[in-house]
Scaffold this motif. Structure first.
Motif, PDB file in Angstrom:
ATOM      1  N   THR A  87      55.655  58.522  28.320  1.00 30.07           N
ATOM      2  CA  THR A  87      54.694  59.174  29.118  1.00 30.07           C
ATOM      3  C   THR A  87      54.498  58.948  30.345  1.00 30.07           C
ATOM      4  O   THR A  87      54.567  57.432  30.708  1.00 30.07           O
ATOM      5  N   PRO A  88      54.427  59.704  31.160  1.00 31.04           N
ATOM      6  CA  PRO A  88      54.181  59.208  32.738  1.00 31.04           C
ATOM      7  C   PRO A  88      53.159  58.288  32.935  1.00 31.04           C
ATOM      8  O   PRO A  88      51.917  58.305  32.539  1.00 31.04           O
ATOM      9  N   TRP A  89      53.440  57.084  33.760  1.00 29.39           N
ATOM     10  CA  TRP A  89      52.532  56.021  34.158  1.00 29.39           C
ATOM     11  C   TRP A  89      51.735  55.225  33.027  1.00 29.39           C
ATOM     12  O   TRP A  89      50.968  54.447  33.141  1.00 29.39           O
ATOM     13  N   CYS A  90      52.596  55.491  31.669  1.00 27.09           N
ATOM     14  CA  CYS A  90      51.763  54.684  30.641  1.00 27.09           C
ATOM     15  C   CYS A  90      52.569  53.024  30.859  1.00 27.09           C
ATOM     16  O   CYS A  90      51.813  52.143  30.673  1.00 27.09           O
ATOM     17  N   ASP A  91      53.838  53.091  30.445  1.00 34.59           N
ATOM     18  CA  ASP A  91      54.342  51.932  30.775  1.00 34.59           C
ATOM     19  C   ASP A  91      53.992  50.760  29.718  1.00 34.59           C
ATOM     20  O   ASP A  91      54.490  49.607  29.764  1.00 34.59           O
ATOM     21  N   ALA A  92      53.864  51.236  28.525  1.00 32.75           N
ATOM     22  CA  ALA A  92      53.279  50.402  27.306  1.00 32.75           C
ATOM     23  C   ALA A  92      54.881  50.036  26.775  1.00 32.75           C
ATOM     24  O   ALA A  92      55.708  51.144  26.731  1.00 32.75           O
ATOM     25  N   ASN A 109      67.224  64.192  21.085  1.00 31.09           N
ATOM     26  CA  ASN A 109      65.648  64.805  20.862  1.00 31.09           C
ATOM     27  C   ASN A 109      64.724  63.642  20.648  1.00 31.09           C
ATOM     28  O   ASN A 109      63.457  63.905  20.420  1.00 31.09           O
ATOM     29  N   GLY A 110      65.281  62.400  20.920  1.00 32.94           N
ATOM     30  CA  GLY A 110      64.260  61.389  20.753  1.00 32.94           C
ATOM     31  C   GLY A 110      63.852  60.708  21.907  1.00 32.94           C
ATOM     32  O   GLY A 110      64.169  61.039  23.075  1.00 32.94           O
ATOM     33  N   GLY A 111      62.590  59.977  21.828  1.00 34.67           N
ATOM     34  CA  GLY A 111      61.873  59.582  22.848  1.00 34.67           C
ATOM     35  C   GLY A 111      61.268  58.277  22.434  1.00 34.67           C
ATOM     36  O   GLY A 111      60.453  58.507  21.470  1.00 34.67           O
ATOM     37  N   GLY A 112      60.986  57.331  23.174  1.00 35.05           N
ATOM     38  CA  GLY A 112      60.274  56.067  22.926  1.00 35.05           C
ATOM     39  C   GLY A 112      58.926  56.381  23.388  1.00 35.05           C
ATOM     40  O   GLY A 112      58.629  56.846  24.251  1.00 35.05           O
ATOM     41  N   LYS A 113      58.076  56.098  22.311  1.00 33.00           N
ATOM     42  CA  LYS A 113      56.464  56.276  22.663  1.00 33.00           C
ATOM     43  C   LYS A 113      55.595  55.075  22.192  1.00 33.00           C
ATOM     44  O   LYS A 113      56.036  54.244  21.389  1.00 33.00           O
ATOM     45  N   CYS A 114      54.531  54.592  22.667  1.00 33.96           N
ATOM     46  CA  CYS A 114      53.460  53.643  22.420  1.00 33.96           C
ATOM     47  C   CYS A 114      52.923  54.336  21.308  1.00 33.96           C
ATOM     48  O   CYS A 114      52.863  55.766  21.113  1.00 33.96           O
ATOM     49  N   TRP A 172      61.653  64.377  30.560  1.00 30.15           N
ATOM     50  CA  TRP A 172      60.442  64.984  29.910  1.00 30.15           C
ATOM     51  C   TRP A 172      59.453  65.509  30.473  1.00 30.15           C
ATOM     52  O   TRP A 172      59.145  65.040  31.747  1.00 30.15           O
ATOM     53  N   ARG A 173      59.083  66.558  30.244  1.00 26.34           N
ATOM     54  CA  ARG A 173      58.088  67.289  30.886  1.00 26.34           C
ATOM     55  C   ARG A 173      56.556  67.343  29.912  1.00 26.34           C
ATOM     56  O   ARG A 173      56.664  67.776  28.783  1.00 26.34           O
ATOM     57  N   THR A 174      55.658  66.668  30.322  1.00 32.51           N
ATOM     58  CA  THR A 174      54.139  66.359  29.516  1.00 32.51           C
ATOM     59  C   THR A 174      53.373  67.437  30.319  1.00 32.51           C
ATOM     60  O   THR A 174      52.819  67.301  31.568  1.00 32.51           O
ATOM     61  N   THR A 175      52.725  68.305  29.450  1.00 30.96           N
ATOM     62  CA  THR A 175      51.704  69.305  29.989  1.00 30.96           C
ATOM     63  C   THR A 175      50.379  68.666  29.096  1.00 30.96           C
ATOM     64  O   THR A 175      50.388  68.867  27.709  1.00 30.96           O
ATOM     65  N   HIS A 176      49.311  68.609  29.979  1.00 26.61           N
ATOM     66  CA  HIS A 176      48.018  68.053  29.289  1.00 26.61           C
ATOM     67  C   HIS A 176      47.136  69.689  28.924  1.00 26.61           C
ATOM     68  O   HIS A 176      47.544  70.583  29.541  1.00 26.61           O
ATOM     69  N   PRO A 177      46.189  69.162  28.316  1.00 26.74           N
ATOM     70  CA  PRO A 177      45.482  70.467  28.070  1.00 26.74           C
ATOM     71  C   PRO A 177      44.757  71.240  29.075  1.00 26.74           C
ATOM     72  O   PRO A 177      44.266  72.270  29.296  1.00 26.74           O
ATOM     73  N   THR A 201      61.291  60.323  33.578  1.00 28.26           N
ATOM     74  CA  THR A 201      62.691  60.072  33.691  1.00 28.26           C
ATOM     75  C   THR A 201      63.097  58.829  33.194  1.00 28.26           C
ATOM     76  O   THR A 201      62.262  58.022  33.600  1.00 28.26           O
ATOM     77  N   ALA A 202      63.966  58.740  32.171  1.00 26.19           N
ATOM     78  CA  ALA A 202      64.281  57.414  31.648  1.00 26.19           C
ATOM     79  C   ALA A 202      65.010  56.541  32.784  1.00 26.19           C
ATOM     80  O   ALA A 202      65.665  57.239  33.573  1.00 26.19           O
TER      81      ALA A 202
END
Length: 362
Positions: free
Chosen positions: A255-260, A281-286, A310-315, A323-324
């Protein structure tokens, strides 16, 4: 906002002292925080009692004084607050400069102070030569206390090697001096989630782990060495080597700017929508971002395979990209030349072929 309202509406003495410059903002924060569980009337009493002495106390001392008066006026609310705080006890780790890290234990005051006293006593005994099972070896009391705490928490005997797997990513050139002669033997290594480590330090870690098992696993990169595309072997689902690949590739939450740190191996295109359990299709997430991603209005999609993007679209409709990092960390390759307005490049035939081979071997 909460502090401002408390100062204006419930803590007039503190507000007056702050306005007059007799105390600083942190003084006001301490008073507001330590009286947060009190009623408006009791809070006013604490404020009135401490007003005359605020200017002569440090922020920490003022906080202790406010806590003492609060406990006198409404012991029940203070006890409830302490009981709620106990439920939040935890252990956390975060990077520190120069290849170090902080291991923090948040726990009840009595237990933490007792543990610290025991560590201090043990360290003094070791430094004083009073412990036959552990020599000081030139260490001061601080390093001995740190070594003792880490050893006890890990359940190790004195001198025993830590039996925990640590991912250390480095080039064959930096580790063994072989491989591409155009690359430097001093190219830093990387510990996923914690940053870079100088090559001599990484080699020393491997060399000094004589009593531990040191495993080498080959990582296959794209031709330019920028992206991770495969490992020696992998399993189906996001476990085992496939999960390790995601952690090694993504480093931290995508997730952009998360860094967890990466906690969950996530299907970017969900399984319930037909998404495959594959490296692409995999991605690391907190844990938090993985949960938020599934709430209505959030969308995450893969827009490019190399480098993985990855593209993340907010509500709200706002769109962000992540980008990795390069396999050895940011700063080890030139910046991505593709501007945002260009169309997303498809995966290369080599990557599609490698992914098909990996799926067939699973």
């Amino acid at each position: 906002m909460g502090l401002s309202r408390a100062l204006v509406e419930e803590l007039p003495e503190t507000m007056a002292r702050l306005s007059a410059g007799e105390v600083g903002e942190w003084h006001a924060v301490q008073v507001a925080r330590e009286t947060a569980t009190l009623s408006r009337e009791d809070r006013a009493v604490v404020d009135a009692r401490l007003g005359p002495v605020m200017g002569s106390l440090s922020a920490r001392a003022l906080g202790r004084a406010a806590r003492r008066v609060a406990a006198e006026l409404d012991a029940a609310s203070v006890i409830r607050r302490m009981e709620a705080a106990v439920a939040s006890r935890r252990v956390s780790v975060r990077p520190a400069p120069d290849g170090m890290a902080y291991l923090s234990v948040l726990g009840p005051l009595r237990e933490v102070v007792g543990a610290y006293a025991a560590l201090t006593a043990r360290a003094k005994a070791v430094v004083g030569g009073q412990c036959e099972d552990e020599p000081a070896d030139g260490r001061a009391a601080g390093p001995v206390a740190a070594d003792t705490a880490l050893r006890v928490m890990a359940g190790l005997a004195p001198g025993q090697v830590q039996p925990v797997e640590v991912h250390l990513v480095m080039t064959d050139r930096a580790l063994l001096g072989t491989g591409d002669p155009d690359r430097s033997v001093f190219e830093p290594a990387r510990i996923p989630g914690h940053g870079s480590v100088p090559a001599p330090v990484a080699r020393a870690w491997v060399r000094d782990a004589a009593e531990a098992s040191v495993w080498l696993r080959r990582l296959y990169t794209s031709p330019g060495g920028r992206d991770l595309v495969a490992m020696d072997s992998r399993r189906r689902r996001f476990t085992g080597l496939l999960r390790r690949m995601l952690v090694l590739r993504d480093d931290v939450c995508t997730t952009p700017w998360c860094d967890a740190p990466v906690v969950h191996a996530d299907h970017t295109h969900p399984v319930h929508a037909g998404g495959a359990t594959s490296f692409g299709n995999g991605g690391g997430k907190c844990a938090r971002c993985n949960g938020v991603k599934e709430t209505p209005g959030w969308q995450v999609s893969i827009v490019r395979g190399s480098p993985p993007t990855w593209r993340t679209t907010h509500p709200t409709g706002h769109t962000y990209r992540a980008t990795a990092p390069p396999l050895l960390g940011w700063g080890t390759d030139p910046p991505d030349p593709e501007p945002d307005h260009q169309q997303d490049a498809p995966d290369s035939p080599l990557e599609r072929h490698l992914e098909a081979l990996l799926d067939a071997a699973a």
